[in-house]
Design a protein around this motif. Structure first.
Motif, PDB file in Angstrom:
ATOM      1  N   THR A  23       0.857  -1.185   0.000  1.00 31.04           N
ATOM      2  CA  THR A  23       0.000   0.000   0.000  1.00 31.04           C
ATOM      3  C   THR A  23       0.893   1.235   0.000  1.00 31.04           C
ATOM      4  O   THR A  23       1.806   1.353   0.816  1.00 31.04           O
ATOM      5  N   LYS A  28      -3.245   3.966  -1.925  1.00 30.78           N
ATOM      6  CA  LYS A  28      -3.506   3.133  -3.095  1.00 30.78           C
ATOM      7  C   LYS A  28      -2.749   1.822  -2.992  1.00 30.78           C
ATOM      8  O   LYS A  28      -1.600   1.778  -2.554  1.00 30.78           O
ATOM      9  N   SER A  29      -3.392   0.755  -3.430  1.00 28.14           N
ATOM     10  CA  SER A  29      -2.788  -0.572  -3.430  1.00 28.14           C
ATOM     11  C   SER A  29      -1.993  -0.767  -4.726  1.00 28.14           C
ATOM     12  O   SER A  29      -2.340  -0.216  -5.768  1.00 28.14           O
TER      13      SER A  29
END
Length: 103
Positions: A23, A28-29
């Motif tokens: 992450t 955001k991944s």
């Protein structure tokens, strides 16, 4: 690939932690865990992969775990990472097409 998945290479707990997508600071991944890329193929399903190399080599390991197919490709030529990835993916596709056969 078998040693990695069976817990012989690293413990199952370590393996599972390695496969968690990172992450970013903004929340955001990514599609990358600890040393492993992650992706999805329409024909072969989910996969994990690892690429590498050094001066004079390029390597790529891909494991389509849902299909039960793992392929490793090694090249003794610099700058062939893209080609090595394509060869590995192509070989996995051929293996999937021939599963259960004697060819």
């Amino acid at each position: 690939a078998d040693a990695f998945w069976s817990g012989k290479l690293v413990s199952e707990e370590t393996r599972d932690r390695m496969l968690v997508p990172a992450t970013l600071p903004d929340g955001k991944s990514t599609n990358y865990g600890l040393g492993w890329g992650m992706g999805q193929s329409e024909s072969l399903g989910a996969h994990y992969n690892h690429s590498g190399g050094q001066a004079g080599t390029s390597t790529f390991l891909v494991h389509f775990y849902e299909a039960g197919i793992a392929v490793a490709v090694f090249s003794n030529v610099d700058g062939t990472a893209g080609a090595v990835r394509e060869v590995a993916t192509g070989l996995a596709q051929l293996a999937a097409e021939n599963q259960g056969g004697n060819d």
